[in-house]
Design an enzyme around this catalytic site. Structure first.
Site, PDB file in Angstrom:
ATOM      1  N   ASN A   1       0.819  -1.210   0.000  1.00  0.00           N
ATOM      2  CA  ASN A   1       0.000   0.000   0.000  1.00  0.00           C
ATOM      3  C   ASN A   1       0.855   1.262   0.000  1.00  0.00           C
ATOM      4  O   ASN A   1       0.374   2.338  -0.356  1.00  0.00           O
ATOM      5  CB  ASN A   1      -0.949  -0.010   1.196  1.00  0.00           C
ATOM      6  CG  ASN A   1      -0.247   0.175   2.528  1.00  0.00           C
ATOM      7  OD1 ASN A   1      -0.319   1.225   3.152  1.00  0.00           O
ATOM      8  ND2 ASN A   1       0.443  -0.852   3.005  1.00  0.00           N
ATOM      9  N   HIS A   2       2.146   1.137   0.345  1.00  0.00           N
ATOM     10  CA  HIS A   2       3.010   2.314   0.369  1.00  0.00           C
ATOM     11  C   HIS A   2       3.344   2.818  -1.045  1.00  0.00           C
ATOM     12  O   HIS A   2       3.859   3.921  -1.186  1.00  0.00           O
ATOM     13  CB  HIS A   2       4.265   2.034   1.181  1.00  0.00           C
ATOM     14  CG  HIS A   2       3.948   1.763   2.625  1.00  0.00           C
ATOM     15  ND1 HIS A   2       3.408   2.720   3.459  1.00  0.00           N
ATOM     16  CD2 HIS A   2       4.039   0.623   3.370  1.00  0.00           C
ATOM     17  CE1 HIS A   2       3.201   2.192   4.649  1.00  0.00           C
ATOM     18  NE2 HIS A   2       3.579   0.932   4.625  1.00  0.00           N
TER      19      HIS A   2
ATOM     20  N   TYR B   1      10.953   3.391  -0.022  1.00  0.00           N
ATOM     21  CA  TYR B   1      10.395   2.029  -0.018  1.00  0.00           C
ATOM     22  C   TYR B   1       9.164   1.953  -0.924  1.00  0.00           C
ATOM     23  O   TYR B   1       9.041   1.042  -1.755  1.00  0.00           O
ATOM     24  CB  TYR B   1      10.028   1.648   1.419  1.00  0.00           C
ATOM     25  CG  TYR B   1       9.265   0.358   1.567  1.00  0.00           C
ATOM     26  CD1 TYR B   1       9.896  -0.881   1.422  1.00  0.00           C
ATOM     27  CD2 TYR B   1       7.906   0.373   1.863  1.00  0.00           C
ATOM     28  CE1 TYR B   1       9.186  -2.059   1.566  1.00  0.00           C
ATOM     29  CE2 TYR B   1       7.188  -0.806   2.019  1.00  0.00           C
ATOM     30  CZ  TYR B   1       7.833  -2.013   1.866  1.00  0.00           C
ATOM     31  OH  TYR B   1       7.122  -3.190   2.008  1.00  0.00           O
TER      32      TYR B   1
END
Length: 283
Positions: free
Chosen positions: A125-126, A150
């Protein structure tokens, strides 16, 4: 579509999946997935830089996911690769590039060279972490809004997955996983938790779906307080979530209190990864 080096196999095709390579198999998600993906007649070829204790039906390979020769050898005769390896949080740009983006390239390129037709990539989800609650549920294939280096690495490898599908015909599934832990750890995870059993169901669906092509799907359980992201594409792949973080709600709220709408961790999908740089969790 040309495969390198002109070797062909039927691939998964929705049928029996006999050999699966799992990178990052010693990590948290890998350790939870392995017993849940074990099947009679299936070999799990588990790869990590850390030493591994093999279980029934497993073959261990101690190697780095950035080692193209070792990865290509590991992929020989495999039906699919589950790519979990990489730094599981924020780090320096140099390390993220080497391990996460470089490792993602190696996973897809090794699969191509070995004629392994399916790669399932553990995205996050990042990759869309700077999505506000006003845009919930976040749709499948939402345009990247990464919250960290990330998150950028996850979006970059999703782009690689698309290229390897469109150029080489590989089945490439990117799973934007939310919070995969043995149990929810805080109030936010009452909405974002992916249980170990549901993770097993999700990856098994991806292994056995009939020629899925290129997909981007979210990975989360059927949480009562969910609805943050779409589950349409995951369900289209055959995923049926069964677990609900609400089973832990009383315990979590007793420890942490009721959710505060003004909590900065709840302002964006990415949670703590959207905080000021000096407050971002690092691994």
């Amino acid at each position: 579509m040309t495969w390198y080096p002109s070797v062909t196999r039927p691939g998964c095709g929705g049928g029996t999946v006999s050999v699966v390579v799992i990178t990052g198999a010693a990590g948290l998600v890998g350790s939870m997935l392995r017993p849940r993906l074990a099947r009679p007649g299936r070999t799990l070829r588990v790869l990590d830089v850390a030493p591994l204790t093999v279980g029934p039906g497993e073959e261990a390979i101690q190697a780095s996911v950035t080692d193209l020769d070792a990865m290509t050898a590991a992929c020989q005769g495999a039906d699919a690769v589950i790519h979990l390896a990489g730094i599981p949080g924020e780090e320096s740009w140099e390390r993220i590039c080497e391990q996460n983006i470089g490792g993602g390239y190696v996973a897809f390129e090794a699969a191509r060279r070995a004629a392994t037709r399916r790669v399932i990539f553990a995205s996050s989800n990042h990759a869309v972490g700077f999505t506000p609650p006003s845009a919930f549920p976040v749709p499948d294939y939402a345009f990247p809004k990464p919250d960290t280096y990330y998150g950028v690495s996850k979006a970059a490898v999703e782009a690689l997955a698309a290229m390897y599908h469109h150029r080489y015909g590989m089945d490439a599934i990117c799973l934007r996983i939310l919070s995969c832990f043995p149990r929810p750890q805080n109030v936010r995870m009452l909405s974002t938790w992916l249980s170990p059993d549901d993770a097993g169901r999700l990856f098994e669906a991806c292994l056995t779906a009939e020629r899925p092509g290129f997909r981007v799907a979210f990975g989360v359980s059927a949480n009562t307080r969910g609805g943050w992201v779409s589950l349409a594409e995951a369900r289209a792949l055959g995923y049926q979530p069964e677990d609900d973080a609400e089973a832990y709600a009383a315990e979590i709220i007793a420890e942490h209190g009721e959710p505060d709408p003004d909590d900065p961790v709840l302002r964006w999908l990415g949670g703590e990864f959207t905080l000021p740089e000096d407050q971002i969790p690092r691994r």
